[in-house]
Write a protein that holds these residues in place. Structure first.
Motif, PDB file in Angstrom:
ATOM      1  N   ALA A  63       0.817  -1.219   0.000  1.00  0.00           N
ATOM      2  CA  ALA A  63       0.000   0.000   0.000  1.00  0.00           C
ATOM      3  C   ALA A  63       0.847   1.263   0.000  1.00  0.00           C
ATOM      4  O   ALA A  63       0.346   2.351  -0.295  1.00  0.00           O
ATOM      5  N   GLN A  64       2.132   1.126   0.352  1.00  0.00           N
ATOM      6  CA  GLN A  64       3.020   2.287   0.389  1.00  0.00           C
ATOM      7  C   GLN A  64       3.731   2.533  -0.936  1.00  0.00           C
ATOM      8  O   GLN A  64       4.427   3.542  -1.086  1.00  0.00           O
ATOM      9  N   ILE A  65       3.573   1.625  -1.900  1.00  0.00           N
ATOM     10  CA  ILE A  65       4.199   1.825  -3.212  1.00  0.00           C
ATOM     11  C   ILE A  65       3.548   3.024  -3.891  1.00  0.00           C
ATOM     12  O   ILE A  65       2.320   3.159  -3.910  1.00  0.00           O
ATOM     13  N   THR A  66       4.338   3.908  -4.420  1.00  0.00           N
ATOM     14  CA  THR A  66       3.786   5.080  -5.085  1.00  0.00           C
ATOM     15  C   THR A  66       2.858   4.672  -6.220  1.00  0.00           C
ATOM     16  O   THR A  66       3.102   3.675  -6.912  1.00  0.00           O
ATOM     17  N   ASP A  67       1.797   5.452  -6.409  1.00  0.00           N
ATOM     18  CA  ASP A  67       0.877   5.167  -7.507  1.00  0.00           C
ATOM     19  C   ASP A  67       1.141   6.082  -8.690  1.00  0.00           C
ATOM     20  O   ASP A  67       0.303   6.186  -9.591  1.00  0.00           O
ATOM     21  N   ARG A  68       2.303   6.727  -8.692  1.00  0.00           N
ATOM     22  CA  ARG A  68       2.663   7.539  -9.854  1.00  0.00           C
ATOM     23  C   ARG A  68       2.817   6.621 -11.063  1.00  0.00           C
ATOM     24  O   ARG A  68       3.527   5.626 -11.023  1.00  0.00           O
ATOM     25  N   GLY A  69       2.146   6.992 -12.138  1.00  0.00           N
ATOM     26  CA  GLY A  69       2.150   6.134 -13.316  1.00  0.00           C
ATOM     27  C   GLY A  69       1.403   4.830 -13.097  1.00  0.00           C
ATOM     28  O   GLY A  69       1.561   3.876 -13.859  1.00  0.00           O
ATOM     29  N   GLY A  70       0.566   4.789 -12.038  1.00  0.00           N
ATOM     30  CA  GLY A  70      -0.207   3.586 -11.753  1.00  0.00           C
ATOM     31  C   GLY A  70       0.614   2.424 -11.230  1.00  0.00           C
ATOM     32  O   GLY A  70       0.150   1.284 -11.231  1.00  0.00           O
ATOM     33  N   LEU A  71       1.836   2.700 -10.749  1.00  0.00           N
ATOM     34  CA  LEU A  71       2.719   1.612 -10.316  1.00  0.00           C
ATOM     35  C   LEU A  71       2.113   0.817  -9.164  1.00  0.00           C
ATOM     36  O   LEU A  71       2.170  -0.419  -9.142  1.00  0.00           O
ATOM     37  N   GLY A  72       1.533   1.519  -8.200  1.00  0.00           N
ATOM     38  CA  GLY A  72       0.942   0.827  -7.057  1.00  0.00           C
ATOM     39  C   GLY A  72      -0.199  -0.084  -7.474  1.00  0.00           C
ATOM     40  O   GLY A  72      -0.285  -1.233  -7.036  1.00  0.00           O
ATOM     41  N   SER A  73      -1.084   0.420  -8.340  1.00  0.00           N
ATOM     42  CA  SER A  73      -2.199  -0.395  -8.818  1.00  0.00           C
ATOM     43  C   SER A  73      -1.717  -1.597  -9.611  1.00  0.00           C
ATOM     44  O   SER A  73      -2.276  -2.694  -9.510  1.00  0.00           O
ATOM     45  N   LEU A  74      -0.683  -1.395 -10.414  1.00  0.00           N
ATOM     46  CA  LEU A  74      -0.145  -2.501 -11.201  1.00  0.00           C
ATOM     47  C   LEU A  74       0.397  -3.595 -10.295  1.00  0.00           C
ATOM     48  O   LEU A  74       0.148  -4.787 -10.509  1.00  0.00           O
ATOM     49  N   ALA A  75       1.140  -3.207  -9.255  1.00  0.00           N
ATOM     50  CA  ALA A  75       1.690  -4.189  -8.316  1.00  0.00           C
ATOM     51  C   ALA A  75       0.575  -4.926  -7.586  1.00  0.00           C
ATOM     52  O   ALA A  75       0.634  -6.155  -7.403  1.00  0.00           O
ATOM     53  N   GLU A  76      -0.466  -4.210  -7.175  1.00  0.00           N
ATOM     54  CA  GLU A  76      -1.545  -4.834  -6.414  1.00  0.00           C
ATOM     55  C   GLU A  76      -2.425  -5.721  -7.293  1.00  0.00           C
ATOM     56  O   GLU A  76      -3.023  -6.689  -6.806  1.00  0.00           O
ATOM     57  N   THR A  77      -2.500  -5.416  -8.586  1.00  0.00           N
ATOM     58  CA  THR A  77      -3.275  -6.251  -9.496  1.00  0.00           C
ATOM     59  C   THR A  77      -2.704  -7.666  -9.572  1.00  0.00           C
ATOM     60  O   THR A  77      -3.436  -8.654  -9.615  1.00  0.00           O
ATOM     61  N   PHE A  78      -1.383  -7.755  -9.587  1.00  0.00           N
ATOM     62  CA  PHE A  78      -0.731  -9.062  -9.723  1.00  0.00           C
ATOM     63  C   PHE A  78      -0.066  -9.509  -8.424  1.00  0.00           C
ATOM     64  O   PHE A  78       0.825 -10.355  -8.451  1.00  0.00           O
ATOM     65  N   LEU A  79      -0.503  -8.967  -7.301  1.00  0.00           N
ATOM     66  CA  LEU A  79       0.110  -9.270  -6.010  1.00  0.00           C
ATOM     67  C   LEU A  79       0.146 -10.762  -5.678  1.00  0.00           C
ATOM     68  O   LEU A  79       1.163 -11.250  -5.160  1.00  0.00           O
ATOM     69  N   PRO A  80      -0.924 -11.533  -5.952  1.00  0.00           N
ATOM     70  CA  PRO A  80      -0.845 -12.966  -5.621  1.00  0.00           C
ATOM     71  C   PRO A  80       0.288 -13.698  -6.328  1.00  0.00           C
ATOM     72  O   PRO A  80       0.841 -14.663  -5.790  1.00  0.00           O
ATOM     73  N   TRP A  81       0.662 -13.219  -7.533  1.00  0.00           N
ATOM     74  CA  TRP A  81       1.691 -13.897  -8.309  1.00  0.00           C
ATOM     75  C   TRP A  81       3.092 -13.644  -7.758  1.00  0.00           C
ATOM     76  O   TRP A  81       4.034 -14.329  -8.174  1.00  0.00           O
ATOM     77  N   PHE A  82       3.237 -12.705  -6.845  1.00  0.00           N
ATOM     78  CA  PHE A  82       4.545 -12.485  -6.234  1.00  0.00           C
ATOM     79  C   PHE A  82       5.014 -13.721  -5.485  1.00  0.00           C
ATOM     80  O   PHE A  82       6.207 -13.925  -5.275  1.00  0.00           O
ATOM     81  N   GLY A  83       4.056 -14.555  -5.072  1.00  0.00           N
ATOM     82  CA  GLY A  83       4.417 -15.778  -4.360  1.00  0.00           C
ATOM     83  C   GLY A  83       5.232 -16.743  -5.191  1.00  0.00           C
ATOM     84  O   GLY A  83       5.928 -17.615  -4.641  1.00  0.00           O
ATOM     85  N   LEU A  84       5.201 -16.611  -6.526  1.00  0.00           N
ATOM     86  CA  LEU A  84       5.980 -17.504  -7.379  1.00  0.00           C
ATOM     87  C   LEU A  84       7.481 -17.288  -7.209  1.00  0.00           C
ATOM     88  O   LEU A  84       8.275 -18.178  -7.538  1.00  0.00           O
ATOM     89  N   PHE A  85       7.883 -16.126  -6.702  1.00  0.00           N
ATOM     90  CA  PHE A  85       9.303 -15.879  -6.488  1.00  0.00           C
ATOM     91  C   PHE A  85       9.853 -16.686  -5.307  1.00  0.00           C
ATOM     92  O   PHE A  85      11.061 -16.890  -5.216  1.00  0.00           O
ATOM     93  N   VAL A  86       8.971 -17.134  -4.417  1.00  0.00           N
ATOM     94  CA  VAL A  86       9.431 -17.869  -3.233  1.00  0.00           C
ATOM     95  C   VAL A  86      10.108 -19.186  -3.614  1.00  0.00           C
ATOM     96  O   VAL A  86      11.234 -19.451  -3.176  1.00  0.00           O
TER      97      VAL A  86
END
Length: 359
Positions: A63-86
């Motif tokens: 939630a603290q990621i800047t939303d400039r250029g929609g970066l925060g929304s982009l990260a939150e859209t695919f947030l579940p897929w971050f688990g693949l890095f584990v």
């Protein structure tokens, strides 16, 4: 051979054995030095450990990621897929035999499970007073008649369709007329129901196509209404139903992750739901975003996701060929979701969704 020659040979042999013995000791000493200078398991893989901690903090503080250029929304859209890095980092940690990296991976694992672990099990219950469904039927759907028949066969009592074109509207009305005697269409959104409808009106969700203006067909741009509100008369009392198709999101070289229209629509929709007098409300639609996206805080603070409370898994809906995000939503207030599921693919690029609700 003389005795002297034999002695000399023996002496030379003894020296050779002594040289071999000293060589072995020298090799052992060198090996010991190498082992002693090699970093231990807690000092190996520090880069992997740092990446694991960064991954965990990224998910924890998304939630603290800047939303400039929609970066925060982009990260939150695919947030579940971050688990693949584990598992990728875990494989690297095991290959490096790094205890520090393995321990550091506990952070992203715990954060991911805290965020999404509740979606992994089946939370559905049998029964329900009403079945509702939603589908973005697609403005380029090659088989609207087949899509209508498939949706009618789903058994939904209330069916919301979005991205209706003037050309396909008549097809849906004809194919759905037998199963759904009541229906309303406002612009590009419509609701078909087995129960009577009343108090139908369009909802202004502040559409602005912005950089997408040149990509939309003329008939879609002319039909500016993309949300409606109506009342469904049920045996348990009136149910307010909202159908919405929020603005699209795109990635542009200059604009970044462009969400302006979607975000304005989400805010307007949240205000409409907040002003709703009926205590029982269902929102059906393609919201062009996941419920993890900060843009929907105004809506999620008032309503609950049927998939989150009564679904089985993530329920991804887009794109239909390989779904990576759930952007088609069923949200409720004042009623209880008993089950939530994704329907089979149609000719659209979205998958339909359905939910059973009870009073």
């Amino acid at each position: 051979m003389t005795q002297t020659d034999t002695a000399e040979e023996t002496g030379q042999g003894g020296a050779g054995h002594r040289d071999t013995g000293s060589g072995i000791w020298r090799a052992r000493i060198r090996r010991a030095i190498r082992v002693g200078s090699r970093p231990g398991p807690w000092k190996r893989g520090l880069v992997l450990a740092a990446l694991a901690l960064l991954l965990g903090l990224l998910m924890l503080l998304h939630a603290q990621i800047t939303d400039r250029g929609g970066l925060g929304s982009l990260a939150e859209t695919f947030l579940p897929w971050f688990g693949l890095f584990v598992p990728v980092l875990l494989a690297g940690a095991l290959w490096r035999r790094s205890a520090s990296a393995v321990v550091a991976l506990l952070l992203p694992v715990v954060v991911w499970l805290n965020l999404f672990g509740g979606l992994l099990g089946d939370k559905s219950h049998p029964g329900g007073d009403l079945t509702v469904a939603e589908h973005n039927v697609g403005d380029a759907n090659p088989d609207p008649a087949g899509t209508a028949r498939d949706l009618a066969a789903s058994g939904a009592d209330v069916l919301a369709l979005v991205e209706l074109t003037p050309q396909a509207r008549g097809t849906y009305e004809k194919e759905l007329a037998k199963a759904y005697p009541y229906h309303t269409v406002q612009g590009t959104v419509g609701l078909w129901s087995k129960l009577p409808l009343s108090d139908t009106q369009p909802v202004d969700i502040k559409m602005d196509y912005g950089p997408l203006a040149d990509t939309k067909p003329v008939d879609i741009k002319m039909a500016y209404t993309r949300a409606l509100r109506t009342t469904v008369a049920t045996d348990q009392g009136p149910l307010a139903v909202y159908v919405a198709h929020l603005g699209s999101v795109r990635v542009f070289p200059r604009n970044g992750f462009w969400t302006d229209s979607r975000d304005r629509g989400a805010k307007a929709l949240a205000e409409a739901v907040a002003a709703e007098q009926n205590e029982r409300v269902v929102l059906l639609g393609d919201l062009n975003g996941t419920m993890d996206d900060r843009a929907f805080e105004g809506i999620t603070s008032q309503m609950r996701s049927a998939q989150g409370e009564a679904g089985n898994g993530f329920g991804f809906t887009w794109p239909a060929t390989f779904p990576v995000a759930r952007i088609d939503q069923i949200l409720v207030r004042g009623v209880k979701p008993e089950s939530s599921w994704v329907l089979p693919a149609t000719g659209s690029d979205h998958l339909p969704v359905a939910a059973g609700i009870s009073w």
